[in-house]
Design a protein around this motif. Structure first.
Motif, PDB file in Angstrom:
ATOM      1  N   ARG A  12      10.849  42.639 -44.319  1.00  0.00           N
ATOM      2  CA  ARG A  12      10.952  44.019 -44.714  1.00  0.00           C
ATOM      3  C   ARG A  12      11.260  44.926 -43.528  1.00  0.00           C
ATOM      4  NH1 ARG A  12       5.621  44.489 -48.031  1.00  0.00           N
ATOM      5  NH2 ARG A  12       6.020  42.819 -49.413  1.00  0.00           N
ATOM      6  N   ARG A  13      10.957  44.523 -42.393  1.00  0.00           N
ATOM      7  CA  ARG A  13      11.224  45.351 -41.229  1.00  0.00           C
ATOM      8  C   ARG A  13      12.701  45.381 -40.952  1.00  0.00           C
ATOM      9  NH1 ARG A  13       7.242  43.067 -36.781  1.00  0.00           N
ATOM     10  NH2 ARG A  13       5.349  43.599 -37.810  1.00  0.00           N
ATOM     11  N   PRO A  14      13.157  46.479 -40.482  1.00  0.00           N
ATOM     12  CA  PRO A  14      14.573  46.509 -40.168  1.00  0.00           C
ATOM     13  C   PRO A  14      14.840  45.654 -38.912  1.00  0.00           C
ATOM     14  CG  PRO A  14      13.562  48.609 -39.640  1.00  0.00           C
ATOM     15  CD  PRO A  14      12.517  47.759 -40.261  1.00  0.00           C
ATOM     16  N   PRO A  15      15.943  45.065 -38.887  1.00  0.00           N
ATOM     17  CA  PRO A  15      16.232  44.260 -37.703  1.00  0.00           C
ATOM     18  C   PRO A  15      16.336  45.156 -36.476  1.00  0.00           C
ATOM     19  CG  PRO A  15      18.073  44.234 -39.244  1.00  0.00           C
ATOM     20  CD  PRO A  15      16.986  45.077 -39.835  1.00  0.00           C
ATOM     21  N   THR A  16      15.729  44.731 -35.399  1.00  0.00           N
ATOM     22  CA  THR A  16      15.719  45.510 -34.151  1.00  0.00           C
ATOM     23  C   THR A  16      16.715  44.918 -33.164  1.00  0.00           C
ATOM     24  OG1 THR A  16      13.939  44.192 -33.244  1.00  0.00           O
ATOM     25  CG2 THR A  16      13.321  46.199 -34.388  1.00  0.00           C
ATOM     26  N   ALA A  17      17.082  45.716 -32.246  1.00  0.00           N
ATOM     27  CA  ALA A  17      18.017  45.260 -31.204  1.00  0.00           C
ATOM     28  C   ALA A  17      17.282  44.291 -30.263  1.00  0.00           C
ATOM     29  CB  ALA A  17      18.533  46.452 -30.430  1.00  0.00           C
ATOM     30  N   PRO A  18      18.009  43.418 -29.702  1.00  0.00           N
ATOM     31  CA  PRO A  18      17.350  42.466 -28.791  1.00  0.00           C
ATOM     32  C   PRO A  18      16.721  43.226 -27.633  1.00  0.00           C
ATOM     33  CG  PRO A  18      19.740  42.124 -28.811  1.00  0.00           C
ATOM     34  CD  PRO A  18      19.427  43.182 -29.807  1.00  0.00           C
ATOM     35  N   LEU A  19      15.577  42.773 -27.186  1.00  0.00           N
ATOM     36  CA  LEU A  19      14.803  43.454 -26.164  1.00  0.00           C
ATOM     37  C   LEU A  19      15.359  43.236 -24.741  1.00  0.00           C
ATOM     38  CD1 LEU A  19      11.234  42.656 -27.448  1.00  0.00           C
ATOM     39  CD2 LEU A  19      12.440  44.802 -27.655  1.00  0.00           C
ATOM     40  N   GLY A  20      16.186  42.346 -24.477  1.00  0.00           N
ATOM     41  CA  GLY A  20      16.732  42.048 -23.142  1.00  0.00           C
ATOM     42  C   GLY A  20      16.368  40.637 -22.731  1.00  0.00           C
ATOM     43  N   PRO A  21      16.627  40.360 -21.494  1.00  0.00           N
ATOM     44  CA  PRO A  21      16.333  38.999 -21.057  1.00  0.00           C
ATOM     45  C   PRO A  21      14.839  38.741 -21.104  1.00  0.00           C
ATOM     46  CG  PRO A  21      16.993  40.345 -19.169  1.00  0.00           C
ATOM     47  CD  PRO A  21      17.125  41.186 -20.404  1.00  0.00           C
ATOM     48  N   PRO A  22      14.538  37.509 -21.224  1.00  0.00           N
ATOM     49  CA  PRO A  22      13.117  37.201 -21.299  1.00  0.00           C
ATOM     50  C   PRO A  22      12.417  37.527 -19.969  1.00  0.00           C
ATOM     51  CG  PRO A  22      14.479  35.241 -21.696  1.00  0.00           C
ATOM     52  CD  PRO A  22      15.381  36.374 -21.403  1.00  0.00           C
ATOM     53  N   VAL A  23      11.154  37.638 -19.999  1.00  0.00           N
ATOM     54  CA  VAL A  23      10.334  38.047 -18.860  1.00  0.00           C
ATOM     55  C   VAL A  23      10.386  36.980 -17.743  1.00  0.00           C
ATOM     56  CG1 VAL A  23       7.969  38.603 -18.171  1.00  0.00           C
ATOM     57  CG2 VAL A  23       8.834  39.371 -20.347  1.00  0.00           C
ATOM     58  N   TRP A  24      10.477  35.744 -18.106  1.00  0.00           N
ATOM     59  CA  TRP A  24      10.445  34.673 -17.098  1.00  0.00           C
ATOM     60  C   TRP A  24      11.678  34.679 -16.201  1.00  0.00           C
ATOM     61  CZ3 TRP A  24      14.401  31.179 -17.398  1.00  0.00           C
ATOM     62  CH2 TRP A  24      15.073  31.087 -18.613  1.00  0.00           C
ATOM     63  N   THR A  25      12.782  35.304 -16.646  1.00  0.00           N
ATOM     64  CA  THR A  25      13.966  35.353 -15.799  1.00  0.00           C
ATOM     65  C   THR A  25      13.723  36.227 -14.556  1.00  0.00           C
ATOM     66  OG1 THR A  25      14.893  37.147 -17.125  1.00  0.00           O
ATOM     67  CG2 THR A  25      15.611  34.906 -17.633  1.00  0.00           C
ATOM     68  N   GLY A  26      12.935  37.250 -14.669  1.00  0.00           N
ATOM     69  CA  GLY A  26      12.590  38.101 -13.516  1.00  0.00           C
ATOM     70  C   GLY A  26      11.790  37.304 -12.491  1.00  0.00           C
ATOM     71  N   TRP A  27      10.840  36.540 -13.026  1.00  0.00           N
ATOM     72  CA  TRP A  27      10.046  35.705 -12.113  1.00  0.00           C
ATOM     73  C   TRP A  27      10.917  34.640 -11.446  1.00  0.00           C
ATOM     74  CZ3 TRP A  27       5.630  37.233 -10.346  1.00  0.00           C
ATOM     75  CH2 TRP A  27       4.846  38.090 -11.102  1.00  0.00           C
ATOM     76  N   LEU A  28      11.883  34.128 -12.181  1.00  0.00           N
ATOM     77  CA  LEU A  28      12.804  33.132 -11.627  1.00  0.00           C
ATOM     78  C   LEU A  28      13.618  33.748 -10.492  1.00  0.00           C
ATOM     79  CD1 LEU A  28      14.060  30.279 -11.818  1.00  0.00           C
ATOM     80  CD2 LEU A  28      15.709  31.256 -13.406  1.00  0.00           C
ATOM     81  N   GLN A  29      14.098  34.966 -10.674  1.00  0.00           N
ATOM     82  CA  GLN A  29      14.860  35.651  -9.634  1.00  0.00           C
ATOM     83  C   GLN A  29      14.006  35.881  -8.393  1.00  0.00           C
ATOM     84  OE1 GLN A  29      16.319  39.206 -11.484  1.00  0.00           O
ATOM     85  NE2 GLN A  29      18.124  38.186 -12.359  1.00  0.00           N
ATOM     86  N   ILE A  30      12.767  36.308  -8.593  1.00  0.00           N
ATOM     87  CA  ILE A  30      11.871  36.538  -7.444  1.00  0.00           C
ATOM     88  C   ILE A  30      11.610  35.219  -6.716  1.00  0.00           C
ATOM     89  CG2 ILE A  30       9.507  37.166  -6.809  1.00  0.00           C
ATOM     90  CD1 ILE A  30       9.578  39.261  -9.028  1.00  0.00           C
ATOM     91  N   GLY A  31      11.417  34.138  -7.452  1.00  0.00           N
ATOM     92  CA  GLY A  31      11.160  32.822  -6.852  1.00  0.00           C
ATOM     93  C   GLY A  31      12.367  32.324  -6.054  1.00  0.00           C
ATOM     94  N   LEU A  32      13.574  32.478  -6.658  1.00  0.00           N
ATOM     95  CA  LEU A  32      14.790  32.039  -5.949  1.00  0.00           C
ATOM     96  C   LEU A  32      15.026  32.870  -4.691  1.00  0.00           C
ATOM     97  CD1 LEU A  32      17.245  31.332  -8.914  1.00  0.00           C
ATOM     98  CD2 LEU A  32      16.175  29.672  -7.377  1.00  0.00           C
ATOM     99  N   SER A  33      14.812  34.182  -4.787  1.00  0.00           N
ATOM    100  CA  SER A  33      14.996  35.053  -3.619  1.00  0.00           C
ATOM    101  C   SER A  33      14.010  34.678  -2.511  1.00  0.00           C
ATOM    102  CB  SER A  33      14.796  36.521  -4.003  1.00  0.00           C
ATOM    103  OG  SER A  33      15.761  36.917  -4.939  1.00  0.00           O
ATOM    104  N   THR A  34      12.769  34.407  -2.908  1.00  0.00           N
ATOM    105  CA  THR A  34      11.754  34.017  -1.927  1.00  0.00           C
ATOM    106  C   THR A  34      12.133  32.685  -1.280  1.00  0.00           C
ATOM    107  OG1 THR A  34      10.074  35.141  -3.252  1.00  0.00           O
ATOM    108  CG2 THR A  34       9.296  33.597  -1.588  1.00  0.00           C
TER     109      THR A  34
END
Length: 164
Positions: A12-34
């Protein structure tokens, strides 16, 4: 368990727009940069270690080259000392030779002077009739026999060899 109502609610809820990349991708970027930063630091420290090793090796090589140069220099100095000794010996020999040449020249000039005087001075011809020696008195007051015997005819003869 899942209830049907939940599905219904979701439908019943209207379809919502995708929220963006998942949260774990940010942690992956921080890990790779480190990880890249750590790798960079490790490579940097290894480079510094290699530079230090190269410096030590260069110093050792320089020390070896210096010792070889010192050895060569000492050998050359020894050869030079030997050569100087030989030259001094040659110089002293040359000085002795010059002194001998001067002495020889003096002797030659003295000989030439003597020969020149002999040519200028008339030759004294030997005396054909030498004077008879005076009789000397020997032991006992007797006169000694004459040095030359007179033979018949009054001719003087020289004394025999071996007679006194």
């Amino acid at each position: 368990m899942v209830s049907i109502t939940d599905r219904d609610d979701d439908a019943r809820r209207p379809p919502t727009a995708p929220l963006g990349p998942p949260v774990w991708t940010g942690w992956l970027q921080i890990g790779l940069s480190t990880m890249l930063a750590v790798l960079f630091l490790v490579i940097l420290s290894k480079t510094q270690e290699q530079n230090q090793r190269l410096m030590r090796l260069e110093q050792r090589v320089q020390g070896l080259e210096n010792s070889r140069a010192l050895d060569r220099t000492s050998v050359l100095e020894e050869q030079q000392r030997a050569m100087v000794g030989r030259l001094q010996t040659l110089e002293s020999g040359a000085q002795r030779l010059e002194a001998l040449e001067r002495q020889q020249e003096q002797w030659r000039s003295a000989l030439a002077d003597m020969q020149g005087r002999a040519v200028r001075r008339p030759q004294v011809e030997p005396d054909l009739f030498p004077a008879a020696p005076l009789p000397s008195s020997g032991s006992g007051g007797r006169p000694s026999p004459p040095a030359s015997d007179r033979s018949a005819g009054g001719v003087l003869r020289p004394p025999a060899p071996g007679s006194p």
